[in-house]
Design an enzyme around this catalytic site. Structure first.
Site, PDB file in Angstrom:
ATOM      1  N   ASP A 101       4.000   5.300 -11.964  1.00 33.45           N
ATOM      2  CA  ASP A 101       3.614   6.429 -12.828  1.00 33.45           C
ATOM      3  C   ASP A 101       2.091   6.613 -12.830  1.00 33.45           C
ATOM      4  OD1 ASP A 101       6.300   6.658 -13.400  1.00 33.45           O
ATOM      5  OD2 ASP A 101       6.157   5.342 -15.150  1.00 33.45           O
TER       6      ASP A 101
ATOM      7  N   GLY B  58       0.799  -1.223   0.000  1.00 28.55           N
ATOM      8  CA  GLY B  58       0.000   0.000   0.000  1.00 28.55           C
ATOM      9  C   GLY B  58       0.826   1.264   0.000  1.00 28.55           C
TER      10      GLY B  58
HETATM   11  O1  RIB Z   1       8.339   3.810 -14.634  1.00 27.88           O
HETATM   12  C1  RIB Z   1       8.427   2.997 -15.765  1.00 27.88           C
HETATM   13  C2  RIB Z   1       9.257   3.674 -16.815  1.00 27.88           C
HETATM   14  O2  RIB Z   1      10.589   3.781 -16.350  1.00 27.88           O
HETATM   15  C3  RIB Z   1       9.363   2.919 -18.111  1.00 27.88           C
HETATM   16  O3  RIB Z   1       8.331   3.238 -19.002  1.00 27.88           O
HETATM   17  C4  RIB Z   1      10.753   3.276 -18.602  1.00 27.88           C
HETATM   18  O4  RIB Z   1      10.762   4.019 -19.781  1.00 27.88           O
HETATM   19  C5  RIB Z   1      11.415   4.031 -17.460  1.00 27.88           C
HETATM   20  O5  RIB Z   1      11.408   5.396 -17.645  1.00 27.88           O
END
Ligand code: RIB
Length: 304
Positions: free
Chosen positions: A252, A224
């Site tokens: 991301d 988490g």
């Molecule tokens: O967080 C994942 C990313 O880390 C990938 O897409 C790769 O390009 C690196 O930047």
């Protein structure tokens, strides 16, 4: 409701992904099970996540004048991301990430930065009108630190909430951390930033705050998220998913979701829940950018 504006300063990479039963040892050769090329880069992944879950996103960065750079422009166009402050650099290739994903969805990544590492403070200054019109400024560490610092300074001047996802990890000084409202490291990155290694997430967050960080939102994978702000530590459990396919880009997705929820004015605890759902959906799909969910998908997931 109008979409809130967000600026993302960061990287674009073409991801060269090999699927493999396991991550090989140094010096070892093993046979993989497949290969795929796809869009990635932490900055661009976060920008696409934010656009899909509901923000008007402007991206600031550099790509090469090459085939991979054309692919980036297409990805951003499809996601509706403004590229007025993206420079097509004739002197360096588009960034590339070599990735291995194992049967458990875990990955290792090596980035060849190319044009990403030529993003300059002047590039960021050109984007000041977009930053000034934004509620949230989101950045990472796949572009040079002086550009990141300039972006945070400009965002601060204009009253935008600043989020730094400190990936890949590197040591950071307290004066840079002071420009960041919310920092979103994992435990490894927190240790690299402070130079203090701790197996305990609460201690790692405390060390980061002692080093100058404001609000810490630490991602702990399947454990988490740990929020540590002036109110002390607060744990948020992870959402369960049926099968983890590929964790690439999960952080991301989380950061894109967090930025949008905060830009919409959601309280931090609610924003973390929204971000966690965005990240949870992404791990059930292969790829980085391609795994980012839509707003409808995140809302349906949260209603389960
Ligand atoms: O967080 C994942 C990313 O880390 C990938 O897409 C790769 O390009 C690196 O930047």
């Amino acid at each position: 409701m109008d979409k809130p504006r967000i600026v993302v300063l960061g990287s674009y990479n073409t991801d060269l992904v090999t699927f493999s039963p396991r991550i090989p040892q140094p010096g070892e050769t093993i046979l993989g099970s497949g290969f795929k090329t796809g869009p990635g880069g932490k900055g661009s992944n976060q920008a696409v996540a934010a656009a899909r879950v509901g923000a008007a996103v402007t991206f600031v960065g550099r790509i090469g004048r090459d085939m991979f750079g054309e692919m980036a422009l297409k990805v951003w166009q499809e996601a509706g991301i403004a590229t007025d402050y993206v420079i097509q650099d004739g002197e360096a290739p588009t960034g590339v990430a070599t990735i291995i994903v194992d049967d458990h969805g875990e990955n290792i990544i090596v980035v060849a930065s190319g044009a990403n590492w030529r993003v300059s403070p002047a590039d960021v200054e050109r984007a000041e009108p977009a930053i000034a019109a934004s509620r949230v400024f989101l950045t990472q560490l796949e572009t040079p630190p002086e550009a990141v610092r300039r972006g945070l300074q400009i965002a601060r001047q204009h009253g935008a909430t600043t989020i730094l996802n400190p990936a890949p990890g590197q040591p950071l000084t307290p004066d840079l951390l002071a420009l960041v409202d919310i920092i979103t490291p994992n435990q490894t990155e927190a240790a690299i930033i402070t130079g203090v290694s701790s197996a305990n997430a609460t201690e790692a967050c405390a060390a980061l705050r002692a080093h100058g960080a404001n609000t810490v939102v630490m991602t702990l994978g399947s454990e988490g998220v740990l929020l540590y702000d002036d109110g002390g530590p607060q744990h948020f459990p992870a959402f369960k998913v049926d099968k983890v396919v590929d964790t690439t880009g999960a952080g991301d997705a989380f950061n894109g979701g967090l930025a949008v929820a905060l830009a919409e004015g959601k309280p931090l605890a609610e924003a973390i829940r929204f971000a966690s759902a965005t990240g949870a959906i992404s791990v059930t799909r292969p790829g980085a950018t391609e795994s980012m969910p839509t707003r409808a998908e995140v809302e349906a997931f949260l209603r389960r």
